[in-house]
Motif scaffolding. Sequence first.
Motif, PDB file in Angstrom:
ATOM      1  N   GLU A   1      10.524   5.011   2.716  1.00 31.89           N
ATOM      2  CA  GLU A   1       9.220   5.003   1.665  1.00 31.89           C
ATOM      3  C   GLU A   1       9.237   3.493   1.396  1.00 31.89           C
ATOM      4  O   GLU A   1      10.223   2.926   1.073  1.00 31.89           O
ATOM      5  N   PRO A   2       8.312   2.904   1.223  1.00 34.04           N
ATOM      6  CA  PRO A   2       8.085   1.669   0.584  1.00 34.04           C
ATOM      7  C   PRO A   2       8.245   1.809  -0.712  1.00 34.04           C
ATOM      8  O   PRO A   2       7.293   2.734  -1.650  1.00 34.04           O
ATOM      9  N   VAL A   3       8.305   1.072  -1.185  1.00 35.79           N
ATOM     10  CA  VAL A   3       9.537   0.931  -3.041  1.00 35.79           C
ATOM     11  C   VAL A   3       8.485  -0.884  -3.362  1.00 35.79           C
ATOM     12  O   VAL A   3       8.925  -1.794  -2.637  1.00 35.79           O
ATOM     13  N   ARG A   4       7.570  -0.116  -4.671  1.00 34.46           N
ATOM     14  CA  ARG A   4       7.366  -2.060  -5.985  1.00 34.46           C
ATOM     15  C   ARG A   4       8.337  -2.099  -6.624  1.00 34.46           C
ATOM     16  O   ARG A   4       8.448  -0.644  -7.507  1.00 34.46           O
ATOM     17  N   LEU A   5       9.073  -3.029  -6.643  1.00 33.54           N
ATOM     18  CA  LEU A   5       9.662  -2.457  -8.336  1.00 33.54           C
ATOM     19  C   LEU A   5       9.907  -4.259  -9.362  1.00 33.54           C
ATOM     20  O   LEU A   5       9.942  -5.371  -8.527  1.00 33.54           O
TER      21      LEU A   5
ATOM     22  N   ALA B   1       0.828  -1.157  -0.148  1.00 29.43           N
ATOM     23  CA  ALA B   1       0.248   0.156   0.099  1.00 29.43           C
ATOM     24  C   ALA B   1       1.140   1.408   0.414  1.00 29.43           C
ATOM     25  O   ALA B   1       1.459   1.051   0.642  1.00 29.43           O
ATOM     26  N   ASP B   2       0.556   2.525  -1.064  1.00 30.94           N
ATOM     27  CA  ASP B   2       1.512   3.300  -1.239  1.00 30.94           C
ATOM     28  C   ASP B   2       2.764   2.805  -1.654  1.00 30.94           C
ATOM     29  O   ASP B   2       4.105   3.944  -1.373  1.00 30.94           O
ATOM     30  N   ALA B   3       3.284   2.278  -2.040  1.00 27.59           N
ATOM     31  CA  ALA B   3       4.612   1.593  -2.299  1.00 27.59           C
ATOM     32  C   ALA B   3       4.681   2.507  -3.590  1.00 27.59           C
ATOM     33  O   ALA B   3       3.826   2.709  -4.687  1.00 27.59           O
ATOM     34  N   ARG B   4       6.094   3.172  -3.706  1.00 30.60           N
ATOM     35  CA  ARG B   4       6.355   3.505  -4.843  1.00 30.60           C
ATOM     36  C   ARG B   4       7.177   3.051  -6.218  1.00 30.60           C
ATOM     37  O   ARG B   4       7.555   1.605  -6.000  1.00 30.60           O
ATOM     38  N   PRO B   5       5.604   2.612  -7.233  1.00 35.38           N
ATOM     39  CA  PRO B   5       6.405   2.392  -8.813  1.00 35.38           C
ATOM     40  C   PRO B   5       6.997   1.968  -8.849  1.00 35.38           C
ATOM     41  O   PRO B   5       7.645   3.631  -9.886  1.00 35.38           O
ATOM     42  N   LEU B   6       8.461   1.379  -9.434  1.00 33.27           N
ATOM     43  CA  LEU B   6       9.591   1.191 -10.265  1.00 33.27           C
ATOM     44  C   LEU B   6       9.705   0.115 -11.546  1.00 33.27           C
ATOM     45  O   LEU B   6       9.022  -0.574 -11.061  1.00 33.27           O
TER      46      LEU B   6
ATOM     47  N   ALA C   1      12.910   1.392   2.005  1.00 32.00           N
ATOM     48  CA  ALA C   1      14.076   2.383   1.849  1.00 32.00           C
ATOM     49  C   ALA C   1      14.563   2.592   2.935  1.00 32.00           C
ATOM     50  O   ALA C   1      14.444   4.477   3.222  1.00 32.00           O
ATOM     51  N   ASP C   2      15.059   2.422   4.216  1.00 31.14           N
ATOM     52  CA  ASP C   2      15.404   2.296   5.262  1.00 31.14           C
ATOM     53  C   ASP C   2      16.651   2.854   5.829  1.00 31.14           C
ATOM     54  O   ASP C   2      17.239   2.570   7.211  1.00 31.14           O
TER      55      ASP C   2
END
Length: 464
Positions: free
Chosen positions: A384-388, A325-330, A437-438
């Motif tokens: 930030e959460p990331v979805r790659l 949820a709310d992950a940044r799409p890459l 991204a911690d």
Amino acid sequence: MPTRRAFLGQTAAVLGLAASGRQVSAASHTPVNLTAREASVQLAPGGYPATSIWGYEGRAPGPAIRVLQGERVRRRLVNDLPEPTSVHWHGIRIDNAMDGVSGLTQEAVAPGQAFDYDFVAPDAGTYWYHAHNRSWVQVARGLHGPLIVDEAEPPEVDREETLVLDDWLLDPETALIDDSFDQPMRMSHGGRIGNLITTNGRFDLSIPVARHIRMRLRLINASNARIFPLQLAGLQGWTVALDGMPLAQPEPLEDVLFLAPAQRADLIVDVTTEAGETAHLVRIGDDDQPASQVAFPVTGSTAQTPRAAPMALPPNPGAGIRSLADARPLRLVMSGGAMGRMDSAFLGGERLGFRELAARGRFWAFNDIAEMTQAPLADLSLGEPVRLEIVNETVFPHAMHLHGMHFREIREGSPVGPMRDTLLVAAQETRTVGFIADNPGDWLFHCHMLSHAESGMMTWVRVT
Ligand SMILES: [Cu+2]
């Protein structure tokens, strides 16, 4: 005359090699030297000459570095090599300045110079260290070693073995390391695949054991490009950790375990075969035939009867990503290589055709760029959460490694995968990972088939 073939088909189980002991580092405030230097070692079978390698303390693998979880690792890299070098501590959630990536997190250490590495090892598990300047050359010459971080309460086993799997490309006559590191055929195909496979520097590693003992095997694939398909014979085993990170539950190892370059697996195995027989860690060879990667001749029996399945290892701090949820799409699209469809890609800001790229030693691209870019793949905010999404358009597998942070694989309709730092993405496959991204800093993300990284498969993310 010996042929390349002569190095292959090495299935011999030679008795009598002792295993490595358990080394617990003394707490000390002066860094211990880790000297990168040339050395001569006997890698090839008897009758072949010794091989000139580059190794930490003149050994390949280098000395096992071992600390308790939460302790500091302090080592003074002393460069006695003829070229600059640096050390990367693979899989450690590390302070960025200590990550050892020359050109990104530090200057390479010149010959005759030294550099002090000093960092905390926050996670227990099986890690490794290796050269990260001209890696496709320096790791191939032998610059790597195990980094073991002990749990405060390790699982109960009778014996523990760290097994560093390597793959050497040697000249079949001189046994010298083949120095055609930039050979286009290998770079544009599966990478530098060798002709002599070793475990802990031995082509015929044999570890005598007693029946019914329980062992922890820490497997590390230190090879440049070889994927090891592994199986157990005469051993009953469970995978308890991947890339150092504990699995929530041990998984019975009944089928083939694929260990890609840079990946690790912790196994707990019970010796089930009879005294007088030999158990094996089996490698499925290039010819699909099983070969002995490590032999375990069974010399006797302990009174111990077979035990219950092992417990899970204690979890490391930090659960990693749980929800997208709310992950940044890459998105990362991998293209190029032999038989690929990459017509052109950018190099130095200029679009070049495949032939022109090849002439400059570039065979692969990430998102249409055939080199490490000035700008990062993504500028991420701390936390930030990331979805790659990783899209492999090539016809080769790639072992994708993220520095500094661990990711989990995301599969539709399945629970999130285990924490990992290196993911094997098969030919023409798309896989998705998520991570938080911690860890602040500039973190490399690259293929761990090291000649692929050098010829285009390298990018990075910035976390601030
Ligand atoms: Cu690759």
